[in-house]
Design a protein around this motif. Structure first.
Motif, mmCIF file in Angstrom:
data_model
loop_
_atom_site.group_PDB
_atom_site.id
_atom_site.type_symbol
_atom_site.label_atom_id
_atom_site.label_comp_id
_atom_site.label_asym_id
_atom_site.label_seq_id
_atom_site.Cartn_x
_atom_site.Cartn_y
_atom_site.Cartn_z
ATOM 1 N N LEU A 67 8.078 48.272 51.614
ATOM 2 C CA LEU A 67 9.329 48.767 51.137
ATOM 3 C C LEU A 67 10.272 48.786 52.296
ATOM 4 N N GLN A 68 9.961 48.902 53.670
ATOM 5 C CA GLN A 68 10.790 49.170 54.442
ATOM 6 C C GLN A 68 11.227 47.800 54.986
ATOM 7 N N TRP A 69 10.321 46.788 54.675
ATOM 8 C CA TRP A 69 10.752 45.571 55.029
ATOM 9 C C TRP A 69 11.953 45.058 54.078
ATOM 10 N N VAL A 70 11.827 45.519 52.628
ATOM 11 C CA VAL A 70 12.948 45.116 51.813
ATOM 12 C C VAL A 70 14.014 45.636 52.033
ATOM 13 N N LEU A 71 14.097 47.023 52.609
ATOM 14 C CA LEU A 71 15.213 47.865 53.292
ATOM 15 C C LEU A 71 15.795 47.182 54.284
ATOM 16 N N ASP A 72 15.274 46.597 55.059
ATOM 17 C CA ASP A 72 15.840 45.926 56.428
ATOM 18 C C ASP A 72 16.340 44.759 55.861
ATOM 19 N N THR A 73 15.951 44.163 54.835
ATOM 20 C CA THR A 73 16.985 43.034 54.511
ATOM 21 C C THR A 73 18.197 43.128 54.172
ATOM 22 N N ILE A 74 18.469 44.730 53.799
ATOM 23 C CA ILE A 74 19.920 44.733 53.328
ATOM 24 C C ILE A 74 20.549 45.190 54.541
ATOM 25 N N THR A 75 21.561 43.998 54.950
ATOM 26 C CA THR A 75 22.388 44.211 56.287
ATOM 27 C C THR A 75 23.536 44.348 55.986
ATOM 28 N N GLU A 76 24.229 44.162 54.897
ATOM 29 C CA GLU A 76 25.715 44.389 54.871
ATOM 30 C C GLU A 76 26.178 45.717 54.319
ATOM 31 N N GLY A 77 25.358 46.671 54.005
ATOM 32 C CA GLY A 77 25.687 47.898 53.832
ATOM 33 C C GLY A 77 24.358 48.961 53.765
ATOM 34 N N PRO A 78 24.775 50.223 53.667
ATOM 35 C CA PRO A 78 23.555 51.218 53.902
ATOM 36 C C PRO A 78 22.837 51.247 52.706
ATOM 37 N N ALA A 79 21.562 51.495 52.860
ATOM 38 C CA ALA A 79 20.620 51.461 51.677
ATOM 39 C C ALA A 79 19.831 52.819 51.911
ATOM 40 N N ILE A 80 19.640 53.702 51.061
ATOM 41 C CA ILE A 80 18.668 54.914 51.176
ATOM 42 C C ILE A 80 17.499 54.847 50.195
ATOM 43 N N VAL A 81 16.317 55.896 50.204
ATOM 44 C CA VAL A 81 15.573 55.986 49.094
ATOM 45 C C VAL A 81 15.614 57.403 49.340
ATOM 46 N N ARG A 82 15.684 58.229 47.981
ATOM 47 C CA ARG A 82 15.514 59.666 48.289
ATOM 48 C C ARG A 82 14.773 60.296 46.822
ATOM 49 N N ASN A 83 14.147 61.357 47.033
ATOM 50 C CA ASN A 83 13.501 61.894 45.619
ATOM 51 C C ASN A 83 14.380 62.790 44.896
ATOM 52 N N GLY A 84 13.726 63.550 43.823
ATOM 53 C CA GLY A 84 14.738 64.309 43.131
ATOM 54 C C GLY A 84 15.202 65.825 43.711
ATOM 55 N N ARG A 85 14.354 66.004 44.794
ATOM 56 C CA ARG A 85 14.770 67.022 45.661
ATOM 57 C C ARG A 85 15.877 66.863 46.755
ATOM 58 N N MET A 86 16.371 65.373 46.633
ATOM 59 C CA MET A 86 17.385 65.094 47.517
ATOM 60 C C MET A 86 16.845 65.102 49.015
ATOM 61 N N ASP A 87 15.451 64.979 49.222
ATOM 62 C CA ASP A 87 14.983 64.681 50.412
ATOM 63 C C ASP A 87 15.250 63.172 50.716
ATOM 64 N N LEU A 88 15.853 62.910 52.269
ATOM 65 C CA LEU A 88 16.103 61.482 52.642
ATOM 66 C C LEU A 88 14.873 60.865 53.306
ATOM 67 N N LEU A 89 14.360 60.032 52.261
ATOM 68 C CA LEU A 89 12.764 59.510 52.573
ATOM 69 C C LEU A 89 12.749 58.265 53.572
ATOM 70 N N ALA A 90 13.748 57.479 53.354
ATOM 71 C CA ALA A 90 13.785 56.114 53.930
ATOM 72 C C ALA A 90 15.184 55.524 54.045
ATOM 73 N N THR A 91 15.575 54.586 54.996
ATOM 74 C CA THR A 91 16.803 53.945 55.052
ATOM 75 C C THR A 91 16.771 52.508 55.712
ATOM 76 N N ASN A 92 17.477 51.846 55.566
ATOM 77 C CA ASN A 92 17.800 50.727 56.456
ATOM 78 C C ASN A 92 18.458 51.020 57.574
ATOM 79 N N HIS A 93 18.940 50.162 58.411
ATOM 80 C CA HIS A 93 19.500 50.366 59.878
ATOM 81 C C HIS A 93 21.057 50.884 59.565
ATOM 82 N N LEU A 94 21.658 50.281 58.713
ATOM 83 C CA LEU A 94 23.081 51.087 58.460
ATOM 84 C C LEU A 94 22.981 52.386 57.510
ATOM 85 N N GLY A 95 21.956 52.600 56.919
ATOM 86 C CA GLY A 95 21.758 53.844 56.130
ATOM 87 C C GLY A 95 21.249 54.879 57.093
#
Length: 289
Positions: free
Chosen positions: A115-143
């Motif tokens: 999953l982190q590899w997939v996020l890191d392939t997104i280089t043009e904009g921020p990308a994030i993963v959160r849950n329903g409690r709104m915890d920020l769980l993972a990001t790419n570099h820009l995120g």
């Protein structure tokens, strides 16, 4: 699960929002309370007033899907509200995978490497993963760079958008339209509470925010819900200034309950230039560590 008060307040607030004109009913006399009367909703749904009154008192256990659909149509519920109503009925019945208690561990969730590899392939904009409690769980570099204030102000802890919005004054700087951001945060939490009523961590978060913030309490009592989708959001980053970003959010099939959001700037816009600056700022910040 006994969720009668949740059901009662949700149906009551939806009924109060619907005017006779919107429902296609004549306004024949002055009303002491806003919205439709119970009898009017019952007539629109094709059920007796006694039966609808029972539903609005919180008794959804055993209610058929067809009746729920009829009530949803009568109250003109949107997709998020209709889904929420069905989740409340599932919880009342004690049926459905999402309505059952789930074994939880105290271990902090971390993204699997793929999953982190997939996020890191997104280089043009921020990308994030959160849950329903709104915890920020993972990001790419820009995120990670875009949400640096959340990480910096919650060192060692799991960053949480709702906690940051309501308990940190810095959120008023980060969200230029703070009121809308606050509405969205509470609506997402409400949606998650209906989807997974046994989430102890969510219950604790709502209790904390309700105790500490009047703005949260007022919004929570409105019982508004929201589904993930698409749109635009405005941010003010401490290093690069204003960001006007389009976003697309999708539920992650491989990780139920998690949402992937990808942000993008309009090509050749000031925000596109700001994102390039943000990438450079993030690289310099990382080098200084």
């Amino acid at each position: 699960m006994d969720n009668r008060s949740e059901v009662r307040e949700f149906l009551t607030t939806r009924r109060a929002k619907l005017t006779p004109q919107a429902a296609g009913l004549p306004e024949v006399d002055r009303r002491r309370v806003p919205g439709l009367r119970r009898g009017e909703v019952a007539a629109l749904a094709g059920v007796s007033i006694e039966y609808y009154s029972k539903l609005e008192r919180g008794s959804l256990a055993g209610v058929s899907a067809s009746v729920l659909e009829a009530v949803a149509r009568a109250l003109q519920l949107d997709d998020a509200e209709r889904t929420h109503l069905f989740h409340l009925a599932q919880a009342a019945n004690g049926s459905g995978r999402l309505a059952k208690p789930r074994r939880r561990t105290a271990k902090r969730w971390t993204p699997r490497p793929s999953l982190q590899w997939v996020l890191d392939t997104i280089t043009e904009g921020p990308a994030i993963v959160r849950n329903g409690r709104m915890d920020l769980l993972a990001t790419n570099h820009l995120g990670r760079a875009m949400h640096s204030s959340l990480y910096d102000r919650a060192p060692g802890a799991q960053p949480n958008f709702a906690r940051y919005t309501f308990l940190d004054d810095d959120s008023h700087r980060f969200y230029p339209d703070w009121s809308t951001a606050a509405d969205v945060a509470v609506a997402i939490l409400r949606t998650e509470a209906g989807r997974d009523p046994h989430d102890k961590a969510l219950q604790d978060l709502v209790g904390e925010l309700s105790t500490c913030n009047t703005e949260f309490r007022q919004r929570w009592s409105a019982h508004n819900v929201r589904l993930h989708g698409a749109g635009t959001k405005s941010f003010h980053h401490q290093a690069v200034g204003e960001l006007e970003l389009a976003y697309e959010s999708v539920d992650m099939i491989s990780d139920p309950g998690l949402t992937l959001t990808i942000y993008a700037a309009e090509p050749a816009s000031p925000t596109a230039d700001a994102l390039k600056l943000l990438a450079s700022w993030a690289a310099m910040s990382l080098a200084d560590r």
